[in-house]
Design a protein around this motif. Structure first.
Motif, PDB file in Angstrom:
ATOM      1  N   VAL A   1      27.133  22.933  19.772  1.00 26.47           N
ATOM      2  CA  VAL A   1      26.118  23.809  20.360  1.00 26.47           C
ATOM      3  C   VAL A   1      26.766  25.171  20.580  1.00 26.47           C
ATOM      4  N   ILE A   2      26.052  26.228  20.216  1.00 25.11           N
ATOM      5  CA  ILE A   2      26.539  27.594  20.396  1.00 25.11           C
ATOM      6  C   ILE A   2      25.866  28.205  21.617  1.00 25.11           C
ATOM      7  N   ASP A   3      26.640  28.880  22.444  1.00 26.19           N
ATOM      8  CA  ASP A   3      26.099  29.565  23.626  1.00 26.19           C
ATOM      9  C   ASP A   3      25.068  30.606  23.193  1.00 26.19           C
ATOM     10  N   TRP A   4      23.919  30.642  23.878  1.00 28.88           N
ATOM     11  CA  TRP A   4      22.845  31.575  23.520  1.00 28.88           C
ATOM     12  C   TRP A   4      23.284  33.038  23.595  1.00 28.88           C
ATOM     13  N   ARG A   5      24.386  33.296  24.305  1.00 28.98           N
ATOM     14  CA  ARG A   5      24.853  34.674  24.475  1.00 28.98           C
ATOM     15  C   ARG A   5      25.775  35.136  23.347  1.00 28.98           C
ATOM     16  N   ALA A   6      26.217  34.196  22.506  1.00 27.35           N
ATOM     17  CA  ALA A   6      27.132  34.538  21.414  1.00 27.35           C
ATOM     18  C   ALA A   6      26.403  35.401  20.370  1.00 27.35           C
ATOM     19  N   PRO A   7      27.119  36.309  19.690  1.00 20.22           N
ATOM     20  CA  PRO A   7      26.472  37.165  18.676  1.00 20.22           C
ATOM     21  C   PRO A   7      25.746  36.378  17.596  1.00 20.22           C
ATOM     22  N   VAL A   8      26.301  35.211  17.218  1.00 25.03           N
ATOM     23  CA  VAL A   8      25.688  34.424  16.157  1.00 25.03           C
ATOM     24  C   VAL A   8      24.321  33.874  16.577  1.00 25.03           C
TER      25      VAL A   8
ATOM     26  N   GLY B 142      25.696  32.459  -3.962  1.00 24.42           N
ATOM     27  CA  GLY B 142      26.410  31.185  -3.923  1.00 24.42           C
ATOM     28  C   GLY B 142      27.176  30.960  -2.631  1.00 24.42           C
ATOM     29  N   ALA B 143      27.269  31.996  -1.769  1.00 28.86           N
ATOM     30  CA  ALA B 143      27.966  31.808  -0.491  1.00 28.86           C
ATOM     31  C   ALA B 143      27.199  30.796   0.346  1.00 28.86           C
ATOM     32  N   GLU B 144      27.930  29.846   0.912  1.00 21.83           N
ATOM     33  CA  GLU B 144      27.285  28.742   1.632  1.00 21.83           C
ATOM     34  C   GLU B 144      26.907  29.154   3.049  1.00 21.83           C
ATOM     35  N   GLY B 145      25.658  28.896   3.434  1.00 25.56           N
ATOM     36  CA  GLY B 145      25.205  29.203   4.781  1.00 25.56           C
ATOM     37  C   GLY B 145      25.681  28.163   5.780  1.00 25.56           C
ATOM     38  N   GLU B 146      25.432  28.442   7.069  1.00 24.90           N
ATOM     39  CA  GLU B 146      25.830  27.522   8.129  1.00 24.90           C
ATOM     40  C   GLU B 146      24.649  27.249   9.038  1.00 24.90           C
ATOM     41  N   GLN B 147      24.781  26.168   9.793  1.00 24.89           N
ATOM     42  CA  GLN B 147      23.723  25.722  10.684  1.00 24.89           C
ATOM     43  C   GLN B 147      24.271  25.716  12.111  1.00 24.89           C
ATOM     44  N   PHE B 148      23.528  26.343  13.035  1.00 26.26           N
ATOM     45  CA  PHE B 148      23.983  26.428  14.425  1.00 26.26           C
ATOM     46  C   PHE B 148      22.863  25.980  15.364  1.00 26.26           C
ATOM     47  N   TYR B 149      23.233  25.158  16.329  1.00 21.80           N
ATOM     48  CA  TYR B 149      22.307  24.778  17.390  1.00 21.80           C
ATOM     49  C   TYR B 149      22.522  25.734  18.569  1.00 21.80           C
ATOM     50  N   ILE B 150      21.439  26.317  19.064  1.00 19.44           N
ATOM     51  CA  ILE B 150      21.514  27.343  20.111  1.00 19.44           C
ATOM     52  C   ILE B 150      21.162  26.702  21.455  1.00 19.44           C
ATOM     53  N   GLY B 151      22.045  26.841  22.431  1.00 19.58           N
ATOM     54  CA  GLY B 151      21.812  26.215  23.728  1.00 19.58           C
ATOM     55  C   GLY B 151      22.362  27.023  24.887  1.00 19.58           C
ATOM     56  N   ARG B 152      22.462  26.363  26.033  1.00 20.73           N
ATOM     57  CA  ARG B 152      22.820  27.056  27.272  1.00 20.73           C
ATOM     58  C   ARG B 152      24.312  27.267  27.436  1.00 20.73           C
ATOM     59  N   ARG B 153      25.110  26.513  26.719  1.00 15.66           N
ATOM     60  CA  ARG B 153      26.561  26.667  26.826  1.00 15.66           C
ATOM     61  C   ARG B 153      27.205  26.171  25.534  1.00 15.66           C
ATOM     62  N   HIS B 154      28.461  26.515  25.336  1.00 12.54           N
ATOM     63  CA  HIS B 154      29.179  26.079  24.143  1.00 12.54           C
ATOM     64  C   HIS B 154      29.631  24.627  24.309  1.00 12.54           C
ATOM     65  N   VAL B 155      29.444  23.835  23.255  1.00 15.56           N
ATOM     66  CA  VAL B 155      29.919  22.443  23.218  1.00 15.56           C
ATOM     67  C   VAL B 155      30.617  22.233  21.875  1.00 15.56           C
ATOM     68  N   HIS B 156      31.828  21.661  21.914  1.00 15.05           N
ATOM     69  CA  HIS B 156      32.518  21.368  20.657  1.00 15.05           C
ATOM     70  C   HIS B 156      32.934  19.899  20.612  1.00 15.05           C
ATOM     71  N   ASP B 157      33.168  19.408  19.402  1.00 12.99           N
ATOM     72  CA  ASP B 157      33.562  18.009  19.245  1.00 12.99           C
ATOM     73  C   ASP B 157      35.078  17.880  19.368  1.00 12.99           C
ATOM     74  N   GLY B 158      35.586  16.691  19.082  1.00 13.38           N
ATOM     75  CA  GLY B 158      37.010  16.423  19.246  1.00 13.38           C
ATOM     76  C   GLY B 158      37.899  17.245  18.339  1.00 13.38           C
ATOM     77  N   ASP B 159      37.343  17.737  17.234  1.00  9.47           N
ATOM     78  CA  ASP B 159      38.121  18.564  16.302  1.00  9.47           C
ATOM     79  C   ASP B 159      37.992  20.054  16.609  1.00  9.47           C
ATOM     80  N   GLY B 160      37.213  20.377  17.648  1.00 12.65           N
ATOM     81  CA  GLY B 160      37.022  21.782  18.005  1.00 12.65           C
ATOM     82  C   GLY B 160      35.888  22.460  17.276  1.00 12.65           C
ATOM     83  N   ASP B 161      35.147  21.705  16.444  1.00 10.48           N
ATOM     84  CA  ASP B 161      34.016  22.302  15.730  1.00 10.48           C
ATOM     85  C   ASP B 161      32.804  22.396  16.662  1.00 10.48           C
ATOM     86  N   PRO B 162      32.079  23.527  16.631  1.00  9.12           N
ATOM     87  CA  PRO B 162      30.957  23.706  17.563  1.00  9.12           C
ATOM     88  C   PRO B 162      29.784  22.787  17.255  1.00  9.12           C
TER      89      PRO B 162
END
Length: 680
Positions: free
Chosen positions: A104-111, A82-102
């Motif tokens: 795009v995730i940097d391709w180098r991040a562990p996730v 029942g634990a909810e999964g998450e969705q991540f877009y993998i790209g060249r650098r980190h990008v977050h919105d106005g609320d700080g939520d990612p």
């Protein structure tokens, strides 16, 4: 899932680009007038902000993200039912919105790691891996792999294949969207250890090395910001070719240099014959230089008398000899020992002053160390050494060389390195590249070379032992990534084994990884080139190309030499009908004739290092500069001439192996003379 997934993903791309613009605008709007104490702090902070703004640039023709991961559970959380999964877009650098939520995730991040390593056998908690296809900067396709679905067969990604085969117009592009599991392991290996990557043509070793730098800068940014990183390539053309890869990955401040530029203590205006270069590049020269440097030390034979006020303090010759002998036994840098000597002598004087009833302090010792008599004694016993002048004397004075090369170099080897006409001075000497490496070694014997945090050394197989030592000095306290292919060594001193090379580099404990899966060169082309391997690198595994490209290889025989230029131009015209870049590779001696033929035919061409464009796609490449470069289509002129252009057959066949393996989509071999027996 939305009814139109492609429209949904395009919407996320547009939103991500808008968020990146907002991040840049926020950085540009920062006002630091009231938060800095002085103008120095303001300048430093403004410089950091400027770098931040530069790193947030949106490269319109570079995809902001290239993949998506749908986790079954939240990463790091308990994988309870029942634990909810998450969705991540993998790209060249980190990008977050106005609320700080990612967004795009940097391709180098562990996730992001499962994007490269997850498989049906080991899904790494990934339900779905989605790859995106782009035309220019526009998202045009997607492809899904349901890794947790046991009923779905594992298959080769068509988008991945298309990305690998995409025409190369412009400089070398990054492979961040196509990194394979075995490459990812090397890219993400730790900063503490050194790694050596043996990889045949098209295995992606250069791109792996550059992505490793980008990863290390991400994972150890503060440490490497202090200690520095350096990428070393074989020539300026190669460095220009790769220079856009790191900025595309968000890394702007990585220094690049050639080995020659690294040791440029003097202007190189001369060249050695192969025998002289072989001896000068031999590791035995390091001991010759060490003995020559230390020979300047002369044991004292007279006592030292220091006058202070009305008193005279005498240090006998035997005590001075003990001080000098102790410094020699410690085997520290010549310059460091010379700096320590006056303090040691001053300490001996202070002992006598204390015995005489005085109470001297550190200021008195410093004053004694600066005493005229002490300085004169130091100059006589341990004179300064100029590294360039020392090497000049070794190469000019047969007796001086013989004295310090005894037991190290044979008489014939000594004759080989001696200049026939000695130079008058350092500035007038016609130094060679091998001489510059000797001067660098001597410089390090005098004063320690600054060490960096990490060094990437590409095309390493062509370095001499003395050049390896020069590179190793730049990372004595750091680590190294060594990249090369033993089969592509084209110098008389080319590396015979990585164990030997790593020992000279001072990284004997480095892990050696071998890449054998080929992603660039078509199977027919690499199989044709691999016929040379038994002669040029016995025991080395041939590259196993994953790319089947029927019709990618053509061998055209010309009946007479006079028709060779015309046949090459015809092959170039055939290649230009395809999309992408074209390289016309020929023996160096054939370049002027082909250049004239191209001009006469009104065909414009570039030189290696110049960036290809949609209007200028043909590059005329001397075989000596082809290493490390790649083109969609290659026309190879007269293989026999490439072999004959080198001092020996093995080196010539290795040069030919390099030239044969520069093609990504197609190779046309044009010849009038007979082909080398291995290819016939």
């Amino acid at each position: 899932m939305p009814e139109d997934p492609l429209a949904h993903e395009r919407g996320h791309l547009a939103g991500s680009r808008a968020a990146l613009r907002a991040m840049r605008e926020d950085a540009e709007a920062l006002d630091i007038r009231d938060v800095t104490a002085n103008w120095v702090n303001a300048a430093v902070l403004q410089s950091q902000i400027d770098e931040r703004i530069k790193s947030l640039a949106d490269l319109s023709h570079t995809p902001l993200f290239f993949g998506r991961l749908d986790y079954l559970h939240a990463p790091g959380a308990d994988q309870a039912e029942g634990a909810e999964g998450e969705q991540f877009y993998i790209g060249r650098r980190h990008v977050h919105d106005g609320d700080g939520d990612p967004m795009v995730i940097d391709w180098r991040a562990p996730v992001s790691q499962p994007f490269y390593r997850a498989s049906k056998k080991d899904p790494m908690d990934i339900a779905l891996r989605r790859r995106f296809g782009y035309t220019g900067g526009e998202l045009t396709a997607y492809e899904d792999e349901h890794l947790s679905d046991a009923t779905e067969d594992e298959r080769t990604s068509k988008l991945l294949q298309q990305e690998i085969e995409r025409p190369r117009v412009g400089p070398m592009r990054d492979i961040v969207a196509t990194i394979q599991p075995e490459q990812d392991e090397i890219v993400r290996s730790g900063l503490g250890g050194s790694v050596c990557v043996q990889g045949g043509p098209g295995t992606g070793k250069t791109a792996v090395g550059l992505h490793r730098v980008a990863y290390l800068l991400y994972a150890h940014r503060e440490r490497l910001a202090r200690t520095g990183t350096l990428v070393i390539g074989p020539n300026a053309s190669f460095l220009h070719y790769i220079e856009q890869v790191l900025p595309a990955l968000g890394e702007l401040e990585v220094r690049q240099a050639t080995v020659d530029a690294l040791v440029a203590h003097v202007e190189v205006r001369g060249a050695d014959d192969p025998i002289a270069a072989l001896v000068k590049g031999d590791a035995r020269m390091a001991e010759v230089l060490r003995k020559a440097v230390r020979s300047h030390v002369t044991m004292p034979t007279e006592p030292l008398v220091v006058v202070r006020g009305s008193r005279r303090w005498r240090v006998p010759a035997h005590e001075l000899e003990e001080i000098v002998g102790e410094l020699l036994e410690r085997d520290i840098r010549y310059g460091a020992a010379r700096d320590a000597l006056p303090q040691r002598i001053a300490h001996a004087v202070l002992v006598r002053m204390e015995q005489g009833g005085e109470a001297p302090d550190d200021r008195v010792q410093d004053a004694v160390a600066r005493n005229t008599a002490v300085k004169a004694a130091v100059k006589a016993v341990w004179p300064p050494v100029d590294p360039a002048k020392l090497v000049l004397r070794l190469l000019s004075d047969a007796d001086f060389l013989a004295e310090h090369a005894e037991g190290l170099l044979e008489e014939e080897e000594q004759k080989a390195v001696l200049w026939a006409k000695p130079a008058r001075g350092v500035k007038s000497a016609k130094w060679s590249a091998a001489d510059a490496a000797l001067i660098d070694e001597a410089s390090d014997l005098v004063s320690r070379t600054h060490s960096l945090g990490h060094v990437v050394l590409d095309e390493a197989q062509d370095l001499s032992p003395m050049q390896y030592r020069a590179v190793g000095r730049r990372c004595t306290t750091g680590s190294a990534t060594v990249l090369g292919d033993l089969a592509q060594g084209t110098t008389p001193w080319a590396t015979r084994s990585w164990a030997e090379a790593l020992a000279h580099l001072g990284k004997g404990d480095a892990v050696v990884e071998e890449l054998t899966a080929g992603f660039r060169v078509p199977r027919d082309v690499i199989a044709y080139a691999s016929r040379l391997l038994p002669d040029i690198a016995p025991g080395l595994a041939a590259v196993d190309s994953v790319r089947e490209s029927p019709g990618s290889l053509a061998v055209r025989h010309v009946e007479d030499v006079e028709g060779l230029d015309a046949a090459c131009l015809e092959a170039c015209a055939d290649s230009l009908r395809h999309e992408g870049s074209i390289g016309l590779i020929a023996a160096d001696a054939r370049i002027p004739s082909l250049a004239d033929a191209l001009k006469a035919a009104g065909i414009s061409y570039l030189s290696p290092g110049q960036e290809t464009t949609a209007d200028a796609r043909l590059t005329l490449v001397p075989a000596s500069l082809a290493k490390g470069l790649e083109y969609d289509y290659v026309v190879l002129d007269e293989p026999a001439a490439v072999v004959d252009g080198e001092p020996d057959e093995r080196t010539g066949l290795r040069r030919l192996y390099v030239a044969l393996t520069r093609a990504v989509s197609g190779l046309i071999v044009v010849h009038a003379a007979g082909l080398p027996a291995q290819l016939a």
